[in-house]
Scaffold this active site. Structure first.
Site, short mmCIF file in Angstrom:
data_model
loop_
_atom_site.label_atom_id
_atom_site.label_comp_id
_atom_site.label_asym_id
_atom_site.label_seq_id
_atom_site.Cartn_x
_atom_site.Cartn_y
_atom_site.Cartn_z
N GLU A 104 4.99 24.76 27.95
CA GLU A 104 5.30 23.51 28.64
C GLU A 104 5.34 22.36 27.64
OE1 GLU A 104 3.14 20.93 32.18
OE2 GLU A 104 3.10 23.12 32.30
N ASP A 106 5.43 18.16 27.93
CA ASP A 106 5.19 17.16 28.99
C ASP A 106 5.40 15.72 28.55
OD1 ASP A 106 4.37 19.16 30.66
OD2 ASP A 106 2.23 18.75 30.48
N GLU A 108 4.29 12.45 30.91
CA GLU A 108 3.73 11.99 32.17
C GLU A 108 3.47 10.50 32.05
OE1 GLU A 108 1.45 15.54 34.44
OE2 GLU A 108 0.35 14.66 32.76
#
Length: 328
Positions: A104, A106, A108
């Protein structure tokens, strides 16, 4: 010796065909490239597939995902985040594979009270393990206009960019035992959801539902996908040119607010092997010429505070060689 116009056209045509085999560039359409996966009627696509919005209210958030999986490439998306009092909300934009050993990458965006800055939270998971967070303030208001958030994912490294300014580099250090995401294709995901138990000041500030619905907007999705990267020499070249390295140092120095590499309260036994390498990498980037003149020593280098394991010594050699190649 001159070249005829027909010959020139043939050369240009061959060059275009060859380059098209190397990478595929695609400007996306949300109808064609994404599925609205949850949130009922809260996610919406407008303007013939050129604009998408996600909304959050007290009942539910919303999200979407790409129809296609990607293995290496550059992915760009323009976002305009929730304006005003966005405390407690999280807008997530990331790549991920599936399963307990997923990879993953990311972005955010952690909301905040009106007038306080968003926190950009980044992380990398490899083989199901994350805990590689770095957080930044942005040097602009991300809810006022659209800004471009990009991931360059190559076999050598992952680069996070904001408006084409690199903010973070995660290098492939498999040679010293650090896992790197390179074998699992990933989809693109995004969601807007409530996380007021942790998102804003560790959960001290809760979501103000009187401000709902909260809405974020997306446009100008673009992907440059590696097709046969094993034969594309440029795709395998290492990281950043000198101006990009200067911009990265600027972001790291003035806008980074958290680095897992240096969090000794969280990791009281000392950073694990890969964190040691990352401290060395980012600490060196933040250090000035005086630090480098002392032989790559920097004030946050844990090699001067912890017993050297063989793996840590190897990772230190790895980063020394990396910086020599990049002429830092």
């Amino acid at each position: 010796m001159g070249i005829s116009s027909n010959g020139l056209c043939l050369v240009l045509l061959v060059g275009l065909v060859f380059s098209s085999l190397m990478v595929a560039t695609y400007a996306g359409n949300f109808y064609q490239d994404f599925d609205l996966t949850w949130g009922g009627n809260r996610p919406k696509i407008f303007k013939g597939g050129q604009l998408l919005s996600l909304s959050l209210d007290k009942v539910s958030g919303s999200g979407f995902q790409s129809k296609k999986e990607y293995l290496f490439g550059r992915i760009d998306m323009q976002l305009k985040l929730v304006p005003g009092n966005s405390a407690g909300t999280v807008t997530a934009y990331y790549l991920s594979s599936q399963g307990p050993t997923h990879d993953e990458i990311d972005f955010e965006f952690l909301g905040n009270l009106s007038g306080d800055p968003y926190v950009l939270h980044t992380n990398v998971f490899t083989q199901g393990k994350g805990n590689r967070e770095q957080q930044f303030y942005l040097w602009f208001n991300p809810s006022r206009n659209f800004h471009t958030y990009s991931v360059i994912w190559k076999p050598q490294h992952i680069i996070f960019l904001v408006d084409n300014i690199p903010i973070r580099v995660f290098n492939n250090a498999e040679s010293v035992g650090v896992p790197f995401p390179k074998s699992q294709p990933m989809r693109i995901y995004s969601s807007l959801w409530n996380a007021d138990d942790w998102a804003t000041r560790g959960g001290l500030v809760k979501t103000d539902w009187s401000k709902a619905p909260f809405t974020a907007y997306y446009r100008n999705f673009n992907v440059i996908e590696s097709k046969i990267s094993h034969s594309f020499a440029e795709w395998h070249t290492n990281a950043l040119d000198a101006p990009s390295r200067r911009r990265l140092r600027w972001v790291q120095k003035y806008f980074m607010i958290y680095n897992y590499c240096t969090d000794l309260k969280r990791f009281p036994q000392g950073p694990p092997v890969e964190k040691t390498g990352m401290v060395y990498f980012f600490g060196l980037l933040q250090s000035g010429s005086k630090e480098k003149s002392r032989g790559f020593r920097c004030t946050q280098d844990p090699f001067h505070n912890y017993k050297h394991t063989n793996a840590q010594i190897n990772i230190r050699k790895y980063y020394k060689n990396l910086f020599k190649r990049q002429k830092l």
